[in-house]
Design an enzyme around this catalytic site. Structure first.
Site, mmCIF file in Angstrom:
data_model
loop_
_atom_site.group_PDB
_atom_site.id
_atom_site.type_symbol
_atom_site.label_atom_id
_atom_site.label_comp_id
_atom_site.label_asym_id
_atom_site.label_seq_id
_atom_site.Cartn_x
_atom_site.Cartn_y
_atom_site.Cartn_z
ATOM 1 N N GLU A 44 -5.069 -12.744 2.352
ATOM 2 C CA GLU A 44 -5.179 -10.530 2.976
ATOM 3 C C GLU A 44 -6.230 -10.646 2.309
ATOM 4 O O GLU A 44 -6.779 -11.144 1.021
ATOM 5 C CB GLU A 44 -4.719 -9.937 2.094
ATOM 6 C CG GLU A 44 -3.440 -9.607 2.733
ATOM 7 C CD GLU A 44 -2.380 -8.303 1.749
ATOM 8 O OE1 GLU A 44 -3.476 -7.441 0.981
ATOM 9 O OE2 GLU A 44 -1.071 -8.628 1.696
ATOM 10 N N GLU B 260 3.582 -9.459 -2.209
ATOM 11 C CA GLU B 260 2.599 -9.543 -3.320
ATOM 12 C C GLU B 260 3.847 -9.306 -4.786
ATOM 13 O O GLU B 260 3.486 -8.083 -5.300
ATOM 14 C CB GLU B 260 1.386 -8.328 -3.978
ATOM 15 C CG GLU B 260 0.548 -8.480 -2.903
ATOM 16 C CD GLU B 260 -0.928 -7.893 -3.063
ATOM 17 O OE1 GLU B 260 -0.503 -6.377 -3.753
ATOM 18 O OE2 GLU B 260 -2.159 -8.053 -2.544
#
Ligand code: GLA
Ligand code: ZN
Length: 694
Positions: A306, A151
């Site tokens: 995710e 991320e």
């Protein structure tokens, strides 16, 4: 490289580095994973301090042992480069790696993602570790993909970043005079005399030069992407050949993912919707649009990297998923073109910030816990659906949602500050098409329009170079183009268009936008059908005779060749055009003047879609809250029908004229009791999914 895993992937982030002192648990994890049909895990995402406990001292044996054991048990590995968080020794020895905030304060060690993307030391340390990882593991048959960092995000304002920004600006504009021209710095006497004076925007200093802000956004995005490129190059230089991805985020503004996508072999992203906070049908639409953004980045299969098997721990309220919700959310990803359903996390950590974050395996550690059982259910259903692996999502319709436009629009100061509702407006357009059961691509201004029949471009404040020309050709060649209020106002430097807007498209739209009225919260106007509306075949047939509400922004226009289909119902501009259509070349261009209620978009786009001759998956209306999404494979089309309402919905599967190949729903049978069923009798239970093949 075209990425094909040969199976739908199921699994998630696994952190054995937190469990090295618990060999029994590591063993039991494998048993529990296999039982849940897990076939892949992401490893090593935050394991730098275990992989390089001291500078230049590497310890990879534990990792190899785990990869081997997983592989022997049929579980593949997505191997991470661990740059998302750095070890203490690194930050202590090289403080330049730590991030500086916009108010020019340097962070101390802690957090994750707390590093400078410019720092040569950080880049070099990451390069060294990545090379070693590639040399040791890339050839391992269990390793199928590289997970680059984690991320990527945020920004750094340190002296190294300031200098890199100045160099970036100089490279772009060559002379300081050109910078002053392109940023219009004579405003408030902010002209630069030399490049050394340039500083990133700050609440302590420059915040009124929009061109500077916009270029800073571009710089931060491109510097982060360059950092990512540096990571990938390290793998490749060390002989690594496996594909690469990085996990992207929900509606994330700081990195232009369209640019980042070019560095990656496959797109992946992390989704954490607040299910059950408000109506799930709206949450599903919103999440669906994000899936479509991700798929459209490469117009190719992508990955759900995710998601949460239970409740997250970082949202303000950690609400449990209702029985069946996990399966519905997981299959939504598959419906939209994902090749995977992956979770954060496989096992709940013992301590630290995420010890209460949902996981496949709870602290309790056994195989009779609710979330675990639902994960088993999802795993076995993905196996049942394995034949659609590799199939793709095709769309006749695209909605434009552009990163650079967002940066410019939201920083512009006017016509409403803060509450412009760009994303919400894009969503209204997107939802209106989705509610007809159509697949929708969500593109940016750099992407091709050629494969679409309808393109909607809401609130395209900035026209990036070449976009207007592309639209012109699209409409000339028979396309239907929809533009809304507050579009074509500025160029790529956020300098206003002179001579009338929407810039370069006034003839295509058949109008000129004149003034824009911003409404206070709670104020509304009305859109009422104009005479031409009842004369227009498609609109008359659609029965569009009623009035609709609008709020926030009302654009006033002067039409040249366009015909008004709706007019305003109130205020001094009552009776002036509020929806127009213009024939241009072989196509048509619609202009929506105001921020209309959802129903307006729903009704109008249903008519426009019919007019454009777009085939829908089936003719009956899609019930509210039901999502219809189609994947096309070599031997047929798979139509997913999912109920995101918390109540049952009648649905006649016969109307689709396909073969029912999959059904799944949860039946609440008593207090605290439920069962899963794969029967379907024309009623979609809450969170039920069916798949039809034709
Ligand atoms: C993000 C991160 C993960 C984890 C989850 C928790 O997506 O990538 O490491 O922190 O959030 O929801
Ligand atoms: Zn920096």
């Amino acid at each position: 490289m075209r990425v094909d895993f040969g199976k739908l992937l199921y699994g998630g982030d696994y952190n054995p580095d937190q469990w090295l002192e618990y060999p029994d648990i590591l063993k039991e994890d494998i048993r529990l994973m296999k039982k849940a049909h897990i076939n892949v895990v992401s490893l090593g995402i935050f394991a730098w301090s275990k992989l390089e406990p001291e500078e230049g001292v590497y310890d990879f044996d534990w990792m190899e042992e785990i990869i081997d054991r997983l592989y022997q048990n049929g579980i593949s590995v997505i191997l991470a480069t661990p740059s998302g968080a750095r070890p203490h020794w690194l930050a202590d020895k090289y403080p330049e790696v730590l991030r500086v905030t916009e108010d020019r304060r340097r962070n101390i060690f802690g957090l994750r993602h707390n590093h400078c993307y410019t720092s040569p030391v950080y880049r070099e340390k990451v390069r060294q570790l990545n090379s070693k990882l590639a040399e040791r593991f890339d050839h391992h048959p269990g390793v199928i993909l590289w997970h680059i960092s984690n991320e990527y995000g945020e920004e750094c304002h340190c002296p190294l970043c300031q200098q890199a920004f100045r160099d970036w600006v100089q490279k772009k504009y060559k002379t300081i005079d050109e910078v002053n021209r392109k940023w219009n710095t004579s405003f408030w006497s902010h002209d630069y005399q030399s490049f050394d004076q340039i500083e990133s925007p700050s609440s302590l200093g420059e915040s009124s030069i929009h061109g500077l802000y916009l270029d800073w956004r571009r710089f931060v995005s491109s510097q982060t992407i360059d950092f990512c490129r540096n990571e990938i190059r390290a793998l490749r230089d060390a002989g690594g050949t496996k594909p690469v991805t990085t996990n992207m985020m929900y509606n994330y503004p700081i990195i232009n993912y369209h640019e980042m996508a070019k560095e990656l072999d496959i797109i992946s992203w992390d989704t954490y919707p607040t299910w059950h906070k408000g109506p799930d049908r709206l949450i599903a639409m919103d999440n669906g649009m994000q899936h479509d953004i991700m798929r459209t980045l490469k117009k190719a299969p992508y990955m759900l990297m995710e998601s949460c098997p239970g409740a997250t721990n970082w949202q303000s309220v950690s609400k449990l998923k209702r029985p069946g919700m996990l399966e519905a959310a997981s299959l939504q990803a598959i419906a939209h073109g994902s090749e995977s359903v992956l979770y954060f996390q496989i096992r709940k950590g013992r301590g630290g910030f995420e010890k209460f974050h949902g996981a496949v395996i709870d602290h309790y550690g056994k195989d009779d816990e609710r979330t675990y059982l639902e994960c088993c259910e999802v795993g076995s259903d993905l196996e049942r659906l394995s034949e659609l692996q590799g199939s793709v999502v095709k769309s006749d319709v695209a909605v434009v949602y552009d990163w650079e436009n967002r940066w410019a629009l939201e920083n512009a100061a006017g016509p409403r500050n803060k509450n412009l509702y760009y994303k919400e407006t894009v969503e209204k357009n997107y939802y209106a098409f989705r509610k007809q059961g159509l697949n929708v691509d969500v593109i940016d201004m750099t992407q091709s329009l050629d494969e679409y029949r309808i393109v909607a471009a809401p609130m395209l404040y900035m026209f990036r170079a070449g976009f207007a020309e592309k639209v012109r050709r699209f409409v000339e060649n028979g396309g239907t183009f929809i533009l809304t209020y507050w579009s074509g106002v500025v160029d790529e430097n956020d300098l206003t268009v002179l001579g009338g807007t929407p810039g370069e498209l006034m003839d295509v739209m058949g109008l000129r936008s004149t003034e824009i009225d911003a409404l206070y919260d709670g104020e509304t106007n009305r859109l009422i059908p104009a005479e031409a509306c009842s004369r227009s075949d498609v609109f008359a047939d659609a029965g569009l005779q009623g009035a609709y509400a609008c709020e926030h922004l009302c654009q006033l226009v002067n039409v040249s060749t366009a015909r008004p289909l709706f007019v305003y119902g109130e205020d001094f501009y009552k009776g002036t055009p509020a929806l127009t259509v213009n024939d241009f070349g072989r196509g048509r261009a619609y202009y929506v003047c105001a921020d209309a209620e959802q129903k307006f978009y729903d009704d109008i786009y249903a008519a426009i879609t019919r007019e454009a001759g777009i085939e829908r998956p089936f003719e009956t209306a899609v019930p509210d809250g039901v999502e219809v999404t189609a994947r096309s494979g070599a031997d047929g089309e798979y139509i997913f029908i999912q109920n995101f309402n918390s109540r049952p919905v009648a649905f006649d599967a016969e109307s689709v004229k396909g073969e029912l190949i999959f059904a799944h729903s949860a039946d609440i049978t008593g207090p605290g009791e439920y069962t899963f069923t794969d029967k379907f009798e024309n009623v979609l239970a809450p969170y039920a999914t069916i798949v039809l093949k034709r």
